[in-house]
Write an enzyme that holds these catalytic residues in place. Structure first.
Site, PDB file in Angstrom:
ATOM      1  CD  GLU A   1      -2.393  -1.130   2.806  1.00 37.87           C
ATOM      2  OE1 GLU A   1      -2.682  -0.170   3.679  1.00 37.87           O
ATOM      3  OE2 GLU A   1      -2.458  -2.377   3.412  1.00 37.87           O
TER       4      GLU A   1
ATOM      5  CB  CYS B   1       9.168  52.334  -2.329  1.00 40.27           C
ATOM      6  SG  CYS B   1       9.285  51.562  -0.564  1.00 40.27           S
TER       7      CYS B   1
ATOM      8  CB  CYS C   1      11.255  48.582   0.383  1.00 43.46           C
ATOM      9  SG  CYS C   1      10.003  48.100  -1.045  1.00 43.46           S
TER      10      CYS C   1
ATOM     11  CE  LYS D   1       4.550   5.423   7.225  1.00 37.89           C
ATOM     12  NZ  LYS D   1       4.375   6.924   7.710  1.00 37.89           N
TER      13      LYS D   1
ATOM     14  CE1 TYR E   1      -3.716   2.463   8.993  1.00 42.19           C
ATOM     15  CE2 TYR E   1      -3.963   4.550   7.640  1.00 42.19           C
ATOM     16  CZ  TYR E   1      -3.649   3.855   8.585  1.00 42.19           C
ATOM     17  OH  TYR E   1      -3.458   4.550   9.918  1.00 42.19           O
TER      18      TYR E   1
ATOM     19  CE  LYS F   1       8.698   6.906   6.968  1.00 41.25           C
ATOM     20  NZ  LYS F   1       8.558   8.069   7.557  1.00 41.25           N
TER      21      LYS F   1
ATOM     22  CG  ASP G   1       2.929  12.654   4.526  1.00 41.47           C
ATOM     23  OD1 ASP G   1       2.865  12.161   5.845  1.00 41.47           O
ATOM     24  OD2 ASP G   1       3.697  13.231   4.197  1.00 41.47           O
TER      25      ASP G   1
ATOM     26  CB  CYS H   1       8.091  48.010   2.654  1.00 45.93           C
ATOM     27  SG  CYS H   1       7.975  49.553   1.887  1.00 45.93           S
TER      28      CYS H   1
ATOM     29  CB  CYS I   1       5.555  50.579  -0.970  1.00 43.36           C
ATOM     30  SG  CYS I   1       6.537  49.175  -1.570  1.00 43.36           S
TER      31      CYS I   1
HETATM   32  P1  AMP Z   1       4.860   6.176  11.644  1.00 44.59           P
HETATM   33  O1  AMP Z   1       3.901   7.430  12.122  1.00 44.59           O
HETATM   34  O2  AMP Z   1       6.052   6.605  10.920  1.00 44.59           O
HETATM   35  O3  AMP Z   1       4.947   5.352  12.578  1.00 44.59           O
HETATM   36  O4  AMP Z   1       3.967   5.479  10.420  1.00 44.59           O
HETATM   37  C1  AMP Z   1       2.643   5.004  11.133  1.00 44.59           C
HETATM   38  C2  AMP Z   1       1.546   5.710  10.405  1.00 44.59           C
HETATM   39  O5  AMP Z   1       1.578   5.487   8.865  1.00 44.59           O
HETATM   40  C3  AMP Z   1       0.263   5.185  10.855  1.00 44.59           C
HETATM   41  O6  AMP Z   1      -0.139   5.667  12.049  1.00 44.59           O
HETATM   42  C4  AMP Z   1      -0.594   5.709   9.637  1.00 44.59           C
HETATM   43  O7  AMP Z   1      -1.184   6.874  10.249  1.00 44.59           O
HETATM   44  C5  AMP Z   1       0.304   5.949   8.617  1.00 44.59           C
HETATM   45  N1  AMP Z   1       0.007   5.137   7.270  1.00 44.59           N
HETATM   46  C6  AMP Z   1      -0.098   5.727   6.151  1.00 44.59           C
HETATM   47  N2  AMP Z   1      -0.537   5.034   5.315  1.00 44.59           N
HETATM   48  C7  AMP Z   1      -0.512   3.732   5.848  1.00 44.59           C
HETATM   49  C8  AMP Z   1      -1.062   2.450   5.319  1.00 44.59           C
HETATM   50  N3  AMP Z   1      -1.136   2.204   4.025  1.00 44.59           N
HETATM   51  N4  AMP Z   1      -1.091   1.400   6.360  1.00 44.59           N
HETATM   52  C9  AMP Z   1      -0.590   1.613   7.482  1.00 44.59           C
HETATM   53  N5  AMP Z   1      -0.428   2.934   8.112  1.00 44.59           N
HETATM   54  C10 AMP Z   1      -0.352   4.018   7.229  1.00 44.59           C
HETATM   55 ZN    ZN Z   2       8.241  49.607  -0.280  1.00 44.77          ZN
END
Ligand code: AMP
Ligand code: ZN
Length: 665
Positions: free
Chosen positions: A111, A406, A403, A113, A222, A309, A115, A421, A427
């Site tokens: 899967e 100006c 600035c 990850k 997930y 990562k 963010d 400024c 300006c």
């Molecule tokens: P970390 O914060 O680096 O320990 O990573 C764990 C976190 O990754 C989990 O708490 C999830 O919020 C996040 N995460 C994002 N995508 C996934 C995924 N596909 N499976 C599991 N965790 C995930």
């Molecule tokens: Zn200015």
């Protein structure tokens, strides 16, 4: 069909449309038709509060305020993930688990990850009941009302899935929505948010769920956690969850070996830049749930999963020049002009250096070879300097003292990271920036006049502040580049029409620092006219709900400036709305000041929304839940039985619709 059946069928239908739109990305009804049905449902629910359901699609707009989020202990701990950074790391992990399991027959799910911020959603009997943040993994904050506003999360799920379970996922802010939010912030003179992840995670803890509802958040799922042994593999449970209505990304895949896992990793390391959201790696999980059980957990993380990562993409390039941008408020932003370089799918020529502290910290100098990274941030960042490449004659950067537009000497006040400024009225980017803000859609919304035309009008000496707009004539405009009689007339008409814009928007349009849309609304409501606002002293200002020292000071500075006062008196003379309209005024008072009021049941003389507006217009606050702080409840017919008991338990008084009307008249 009984009323109850009608309500249920509407809910089901609207849920289905939400699912099609937000999960499948495939609308099956127009927004307009959707709204009509939603309104119909709202009306029925209002007339029949006995059928109230917190999981109704009408409850997704938010509006509830949470002052303190409850701490909740997770039923099943939310673990972290072990990280890996190389093929070797992954092969080591494989060896470990094969040894523990005593077999080489292991299949994996790959899967992305996602963010964002992790969330745990609890469902009981197929209904959404609770959402809790990860917190420290053992305990998190309950953010149910905020999460309910995220439309891709189903609140009621289809029957063939397990019925009692937790669904784990990531709350994310897709890039497009994030960029739109930032455009709006910049237009309001506010600092843009740094990155989608922090903004998503910050959104979960906003006190006003109505604000959360406005943010384009999404939730990618997930993991299914349940005691019901319905599925044999992780992949199967995710597929079933997707069928049941959850947004499980289609990017998930099975892999038969670490070789196949690596193939997935390498493919996505390239392709991830085409995704509508950010990902910082891949999560690999043992697919068989039985094997997962056998492997179990260390004190920190599951043994059956590991994160890989991606390397943050970094390149090095030469810093050619540092230039300084001047914003509408006079704030200075240093910009690194780089030798163009490929990074994460785009060509980067510029990177932000934020402020002078940042430059000092990194000791970046013109001529340096710098490391540029595109991490969570949209604008690339300079991470550091390759000192081995520094030219021998290099000199430390001296931050701009004047600035660039100006020539005025820059100032920096204590506690402010930025230089400004101070030449507000002389300006160019500040002058045109203010006018551009004034005409923008959320302010005076002047049709037929755009940012470039403002620049042109200013260059031609026709305008110097927004009051000048009202003196422009068609004859003056026609000779300008790319202008014809028709466009000139449109522009003038648009400007004339802006005299009808309500005071709260005018107040926002004036561009007082820190007075964004919401603050302008608050101030307009409280002070009712520009004159009252201008005459208010510091104490009066900070005593207004949600107005802090920073805003108060800024209003005072604005008000004491002769030039601003002259502009305002000109705006007045042209007929721009500088006080709230008579009509609005007549309906306002402070009779309910300090009161927190709950509305419940069906009303006859006014609609529920009219009632709420009346409370606010008279200075009161509407709250949706009864607590010790509730001043009283306005109850109509069929007040919800649970609310009634709660009110009696807490000794909160209950008044009728008529009592309320008498109270405000
Ligand atoms: P970390 O914060 O680096 O320990 O990573 C764990 C976190 O990754 C989990 O708490 C999830 O919020 C996040 N995460 C994002 N995508 C996934 C995924 N596909 N499976 C599991 N965790 C995930
Ligand atoms: Zn200015």
């Amino acid at each position: 069909m009984t009323i109850k059946e009608k309500i249920e069928s509407l809910r089901e239908e609207l849920n289905k449309h939400n699912y099609n739109y937000y999960v499948l990305d495939n609308a099956t009804i127009s927004d307009y038709e959707f709204d009509i049905k939603l309104k119909e449902l709202e009306k029925l629910e209002e007339e029949h509060p006995e059928f109230f359901d917190e999981n109704s699609p009408t409850q997704r707009v938010g509006g509830q305020i949470t002052k303190n989020f409850n701490t909740i202990t997770h039923k099943n701990r939310m673990y972290s993930l072990d990280n890996s950074y190389s093929k070797e790391d992954l092969l080591d992990w494989e060896k470990r688990i094969q040894k523990m399991l005593g077999t080489t027959e292991v299949e994996y799910t790959c899967e992305l990850k996602y963010d964002g911020a992790s969330i745990n959603l609890t469902f009981e009997n197929g209904k959404f009941v609770r959402a809790v943040t990860r917190g420290d993994g053992v305990q998190g904050d309950e953010v149910t009302t905020n999460i309910r506003t995220i439309k891709s999360i189903p609140l009621v799920i289809s029957e063939d899935f397990v019925s009692n379970f937790e669904m784990r996922g990531e709350i994310i802010l897709p890039l497009e929505g994030f960029n739109l939010m930032n455009e709006e912030r910049v237009a309001n003179g506010e600092e843009p948010y740094r990155n989608p992840r922090n903004t998503a995670s910050g959104s979960l803890k906003l006190q006003d769920s109505g604000e959360v509802a406005k943010r384009p958040l999404d939730c990618l799922l997930y993991q299914v956690v349940t005691n019901e042994r319905k599925y044999k593999t992780h992949f199967e449970s995710l597929e079933a969850a997707r069928k049941a209505g959850f947004k499980v990304p289609h990017t998930i895949e099975l892999a038969k070996s670490i070789e196949e896992v690596l193939e997935f990793v390498n493919r996505w390391d390239e392709k991830r830049h085409d995704l509508p959201y950010e990902t910082d790696g891949v999560v690999i999980k043992v697919n068989s749930l039985e094997q997962q059980d056998e492997l179990g957990y260390t004190s920190k993380s599951p043994r059956w999963a590991i994160a890989y990562k991606f390397k943050a993409e970094q390149v090095s390039t030469i810093l050619n020049e540092i230039t300084y941008q001047v914003g509408r408020t006079g704030a200075i932003t240093p910009v690194a002009n780089l030798e163009p370089v490929h990074l994460a799918g785009t060509i980067v020529k510029r990177a932000s250096l934020h402020n002078s502290d940042q430059i000092e910290k990194l000791d970046v100098r013109v001529g340096d070879t710098v490391y540029v990274e595109k991490g969570g941030e949209i604008i690339p960042k300079i991470m550091g300097v390759d000192l081995s490449m520094r030219p021998s004659d290099s000199e430390p950067t001296r931050y701009a003292t004047h600035c660039p537009e100006c020539g005025t000497e820059l100032v920096r006040t204590d506690g402010d990271a930025k230089h400004y400024c101070p030449n507000e009225f002389g300006c160019a980017p500040q002058i045109t920036g203010r006018i551009q803000h004034y005409i923008s859609r959320k302010a005076m919304d002047i049709d037929g006049l755009g940012a470039e035309t403002v620049d042109l009008l200013y260059k031609e000496g026709l305008i110097e502040n927004y009051a000048d707009l009202y003196e422009l004539t068609v004859d003056q405009i026609i000779p300008l580049e790319r202008m014809a009689e028709k466009s000139a007339q449109n522009m003038v008409d648009g400007i004339v029409k802006s005299k009808e814009i309500a005071f709260e928007k005018v107040l926002f349009a004036l561009g007082i620092r820190f007075v964004g849309e919401t603050v302008a609304k608050k101030l307009a409501k409280h002070f009712k006219s520009i004159d009252n606002l201008i005459n208010a002293d510091f104490d009066t200002l900070i005593n207004v709900d949600e107005i802090g020292e920073k805003i108060a000071e800024s209003v005072i500075n604005f008000s004491k400036d002769e030039k601003n006062l002259a502009t305002i008196s000109r705006l007045k003379s042209y007929g721009v709305q500088l006080e709230i309209s008579q009509e609005e005024l007549e309906n306002q008072s402070t009779k309910l000041e300090g009161k927190i009021i709950v509305v419940s049941g069906v009303f006859h003389q006014m609609s529920r929304n009219e009632l709420k507006k009346a409370i606010e217009d008279n200075g009161g606050k509407v709250s949706s839940s009864i607590s010790k702080k509730t001043s009283f409840i306005v109850a109509g017919d069929n007040m919800g039985p649970s609310k009634l008991t709660k009110a009696q338990d807490l000794g909160v008084s209950i008044i009728t619709e008529q009592d309320f009307i008498n109270m405000i008249n």
